[in-house]
Write an enzyme that holds these catalytic residues in place. Sequence first.
Site, mmCIF file in Angstrom:
data_model
loop_
_atom_site.group_PDB
_atom_site.id
_atom_site.type_symbol
_atom_site.label_atom_id
_atom_site.label_comp_id
_atom_site.label_asym_id
_atom_site.label_seq_id
_atom_site.Cartn_x
_atom_site.Cartn_y
_atom_site.Cartn_z
ATOM 1 N N LYS A 29 0.833 -1.198 0.000
ATOM 2 C CA LYS A 29 0.000 0.000 0.000
ATOM 3 C C LYS A 29 0.873 1.256 0.000
ATOM 4 O O LYS A 29 0.654 2.178 -0.795
ATOM 5 C CB LYS A 29 -0.913 -0.028 1.229
ATOM 6 N N ARG A 98 -3.136 3.074 8.557
ATOM 7 C CA ARG A 98 -3.474 1.933 7.691
ATOM 8 C C ARG A 98 -2.327 0.937 7.658
ATOM 9 O O ARG A 98 -1.185 1.303 7.396
ATOM 10 C CB ARG A 98 -3.731 2.426 6.268
ATOM 11 N N GLY A 107 -6.921 -10.835 7.981
ATOM 12 C CA GLY A 107 -6.602 -11.229 9.347
ATOM 13 C C GLY A 107 -5.720 -10.222 10.038
ATOM 14 O O GLY A 107 -5.567 -10.242 11.253
ATOM 15 N N MET A 109 -4.768 -6.257 11.152
ATOM 16 C CA MET A 109 -5.517 -5.056 11.454
ATOM 17 C C MET A 109 -5.574 -4.202 10.214
ATOM 18 O O MET A 109 -4.610 -4.085 9.494
ATOM 19 C CB MET A 109 -4.833 -4.277 12.564
ATOM 20 N N ARG A 343 -3.340 -0.890 -6.651
ATOM 21 C CA ARG A 343 -2.413 -2.033 -6.696
ATOM 22 C C ARG A 343 -2.749 -2.847 -7.933
ATOM 23 O O ARG A 343 -3.842 -2.714 -8.495
ATOM 24 C CB ARG A 343 -2.536 -2.896 -5.443
ATOM 25 N N HIS A 459 -3.552 -43.952 -2.356
ATOM 26 C CA HIS A 459 -3.477 -44.563 -3.684
ATOM 27 C C HIS A 459 -4.475 -43.912 -4.624
ATOM 28 O O HIS A 459 -4.140 -43.495 -5.735
ATOM 29 C CB HIS A 459 -3.741 -46.071 -3.576
ATOM 30 N N SER A 786 16.674 -41.263 -17.714
ATOM 31 C CA SER A 786 15.384 -40.654 -17.363
ATOM 32 C C SER A 786 15.284 -40.693 -15.843
ATOM 33 O O SER A 786 15.369 -41.763 -15.234
ATOM 34 C CB SER A 786 14.243 -41.430 -18.002
ATOM 35 N N CYS A 854 10.678 -38.557 -15.656
ATOM 36 C CA CYS A 854 9.389 -39.189 -15.884
ATOM 37 C C CYS A 854 8.616 -39.401 -14.587
ATOM 38 O O CYS A 854 7.656 -40.130 -14.542
ATOM 39 C CB CYS A 854 9.551 -40.515 -16.616
ATOM 40 N N TYR A 874 13.959 -33.016 -21.678
ATOM 41 C CA TYR A 874 12.500 -33.078 -21.684
ATOM 42 C C TYR A 874 11.959 -33.448 -20.310
ATOM 43 O O TYR A 874 12.673 -33.989 -19.469
ATOM 44 C CB TYR A 874 11.983 -34.082 -22.725
HETATM 45 P P1 ADP Z 1 -7.941 -1.994 3.334
HETATM 46 O O1 ADP Z 1 -6.556 -2.459 3.183
HETATM 47 O O2 ADP Z 1 -8.815 -2.854 4.121
HETATM 48 O O3 ADP Z 1 -8.532 -1.554 2.020
HETATM 49 P P2 ADP Z 1 -7.464 0.777 3.804
HETATM 50 O O4 ADP Z 1 -6.303 1.219 4.598
HETATM 51 O O5 ADP Z 1 -7.294 0.871 2.334
HETATM 52 O O6 ADP Z 1 -7.833 -0.671 4.244
HETATM 53 O O7 ADP Z 1 -8.696 1.675 4.277
HETATM 54 C C1 ADP Z 1 -10.032 1.284 4.413
HETATM 55 C C2 ADP Z 1 -10.934 2.318 3.804
HETATM 56 O O8 ADP Z 1 -10.700 3.606 4.326
HETATM 57 C C3 ADP Z 1 -10.711 2.416 2.315
HETATM 58 O O9 ADP Z 1 -11.913 2.569 1.637
HETATM 59 C C4 ADP Z 1 -9.875 3.651 2.185
HETATM 60 O O10 ADP Z 1 -10.046 4.227 0.937
HETATM 61 C C5 ADP Z 1 -10.408 4.530 3.320
HETATM 62 N N1 ADP Z 1 -9.369 5.449 3.758
HETATM 63 C C6 ADP Z 1 -8.139 5.153 4.196
HETATM 64 N N2 ADP Z 1 -7.423 6.255 4.452
HETATM 65 C C7 ADP Z 1 -8.219 7.301 4.192
HETATM 66 C C8 ADP Z 1 -8.048 8.718 4.249
HETATM 67 N N3 ADP Z 1 -6.885 9.269 4.630
HETATM 68 N N4 ADP Z 1 -9.091 9.497 3.912
HETATM 69 C C9 ADP Z 1 -10.248 8.935 3.525
HETATM 70 N N5 ADP Z 1 -10.491 7.624 3.442
HETATM 71 C C10 ADP Z 1 -9.485 6.789 3.769
HETATM 72 MG MG MG Z 2 -7.851 -0.463 0.848
#
Ligand code: ADP
Ligand code: MG
Length: 902
Positions: A29, A98, A107, A109, A343, A459, A786, A854, A874
């Site tokens: 990200k 984020r 899984g 945060m 991405r 088997h 082989s 093989c 091969y």
């Molecule tokens: P995920 O990896 O689960 O997508 P994100 O970090 O991308 O988590 O964020 C979750 C949501 O919050 C996304 O829709 C993202 O666009 C929004 N978001 C994150 N940062 C900001 C920001 N600075 N301003 C507005 N929206 C945000």
């Molecule tokens: Mg996102």
Amino acid sequence: MAAQETVEHKYVYDFAEGNKDLKDLLGGKGANLAEMTNLGLPVPPGFTITTEACKAYLTTGREPDGLAGQIEAHLESLEREMGRKLGDPDDPLLVSVRSGAKFSMPGMMETVLNVGLNDRSVVGLSAQAGGNDRFAWDSYRRLIQMFGKTVCDVPGEEFEHAIDDAKRAKGTDNDLDLDADDLRGLVDSFKKIFAKHTGREFPQEPREQLDLAIRAVFDSWNAERAVVYRRQERIPADLGTAVNVVAMVFGNLGPDSGTGVAFTRDPASGAQGIYGDYLANAQGEDVVAGIRNTVPLEELQRIDKKSYDELLGYMARLEEHYKDLCDIEFTIERGKLWMLQTRVGKRTAAAAFVIAGQLVDEGLIDLDEALHRVNGAQLAQLMFPRFKLDHEFEPVAKGIGASPGAAVGKVVFTSARAVELAAEGEPVILVRRETNPDDLNGMIAAKGILTSRGGKTSHAAVVARGMGKTCVSGADQLDVNIPAKKFTVAGQTVNEGDVVSIDGTTGKVYLGEVPVMPSEVVQYFEGTLDPEQTDDPLVRAVHRIMTHADATRRLRVRTNADTGPDAARARRFGAEGIGLCRTEHMFLGDRRELVERLILAGTDAEREEALAALLPLQREDFIEIFREMDGLPVTIRLIDPPLHEFLPPLEQLAVNVAVAQERGEDVAKEEALLAAVRRMHEENPMLGLRGVRLGLVIPGLFAMQVRAIAEAAVTVVRAGGSACPEIMVPLVGAVQELETVRAEAEKIIAEVVGDSGVEVLIGTMIEVPRAALTAGQIAEAAQFFSFGTNDLTQMGWGFSRDDVEGAFFWRYLELGIFGISPFESIDREGVGRLVRIAAEEGRAARPGLKLGVCGEHGGDPDSVHFFHEVGLDYVSCSPFRVPVARLEAGRAAVTTTGSDSR
Ligand code: ADP
Ligand code: MG
Ligand code: MG
């Protein structure tokens, strides 16, 4: 400050300092936010805390020295840029925190939005938004909710229940109907929930909010779900995650604001167009949370044409820049578009091929790169038939998806019945507790195999995968009663002739007939779907990429095939010869009786008679195969398994003898057989009298096979065809073994071939470690090698596949002793090293020595790359895997770093 930073380790990068190639350090990200920033796209300013900071924190349990100061410095410059201070009561700067690892990982945060709000700055935020109280209190309640949930583990439902209560009190089910006062009340409720669960008040200090959120992101790297996911996906456990701190932009400021996601192409089909969802007056997480109904992205054109056009422009830019499908998150704040994430997007197997083809058409990538963008696992997925599960079908059991595909048929419980019904044109599913080699014909005849015992490596599973046949193994909810010809499951009884459907991908079992969709890709490989005529974009893309793979690859691809029909099919799939034709099935069925005579022969004459009877039968088998492969090389392995495998089991014979004696019948033959079985019993048959050892001990056995091969070749050539037999001696460990067999074989060949022009090569399998280690000597006597990597793996590791896969492999995988079963993918360092040594020393002794493989590994993508690197000529694999091997051999030739299929 600046001077201090140069001596300190750098843990924090401004977006302007990073780029897309720094994923290891900045996470996916962060690296892509930096890339967009540097492309000049409107990204809210921010900075990224590196994975190294995370790793240091996780090792020592505290933030590394210097991190706090660097965060402070970057925060200050962010504040300067925005003209606002974090949490300023009058005009607050808010940020999001984020997570973002190198690979996106469920899984972990995720995100806390609106960090910096508190009881005082919420008023300032309202003023900032022109007195929009509703917006300010909505943002504040979101902060407490997200912070509580993700940073402090407060159960999310509690907050949701409070929202429901507020809506109920208001008599609405739309959260937009909650006004500023309602939301202020909700903030109070949320704070109480927070205090109840954490034993403290919601933190009012903005910098404390920020630090706790950052620390929570670090800690989430080791959350249980993240750990489990990494193990499954084989993502290293020590990468750590980065943390992005981003100035907030607001999609919840009113109807002229909103938030959305977009794909530059359809990630399901690969089709070009505008794909995505938009939600007005909302903050990011609402789109995915499905709180309100989103509208298709095209609608944005109507709602806010300026932002829409701008977004489309950026999407085109990003595609051109990344030269691939991108997915995007964006927010519109009062008519101003902000880019929040991009991405290279995930996609289905079909989309991967279609998009790669399109990008070539658009001139964005070349065919080599297209080849790199797809992989054999995706191609294999596209080759399986699929169930159409749109309605009413509920599985009655779930076993292990042992060999993928979708199979429907009538239930049968014995191999013989499977063969019978199949001969009448009925599709059948062979149901057994577990299968054994005697079930082979039934397995060949069946559409699918279902067992109640055994794992992915039983088997049934292994043989089915080899045949490309659907198999569900270990469906232990099934109570299988073979003598009664029925099984029971979920309180229902299924009798012979009842229809079931099994899904070898998911392991699910259904009663009745689930409709099946055939795979277009297989129709194309079968030659029934013309890639030039069809308008199916997938087939056209597959054709194009396969054509390039074939033109590029250095490795030839042969098939393992024992019968004419198998050989024919493999040839349609692109096989360039047979790398392994096993001859043992030619001793089964009604020929068993001849084998028994051979084993029981008391005199030379009796033995020669039995062999003489087998000779013409074998010759016919070989003629059929040579005809199918017309002109392509056919490697035939002389008989390999211990002969007692062809006799009935001891217990059965003992019972037969006893019963016959009781009845006063003549039991001479049964008794002789029983005695033979007792005599031939082996403690470790895998390491016993088999392979070349049989040829050296049983006079005339190999000679008969060699003669049958040579005569078949001459017959085909005399009839105007072309035959290229390669005789392969199994289980050789010493050059003397091979020399002895070869001397006898050459005499026979010379005699049979005469002036027909037929040429027969004689070579050996390298499947015993000693053979690999003395390959230089063995090459003096062998015209080809082989590698039998199944046995080489068994003997290299010192375990037998059938005994160990179910017994302890799970533990070894869990401990990381294997990343993957060495039977699935070649163990490069150990068994692979034996291959490498044998290849090098064999070629040193005999330049140009032909080398192939093989084992089942010949169709495994990673192993194909290894065999390419080692310089084999091969690989040989089951017919169904031939296209996969062709594709991967092509990929290996354009890649230097091995496959990157994640
Ligand atoms: P995920 O990896 O689960 O997508 P994100 O970090 O991308 O988590 O964020 C979750 C949501 O919050 C996304 O829709 C993202 O666009 C929004 N978001 C994150 N940062 C900001 C920001 N600075 N301003 C507005 N929206 C945000
Ligand atoms: Mg996102
Ligand atoms: Mg072997």
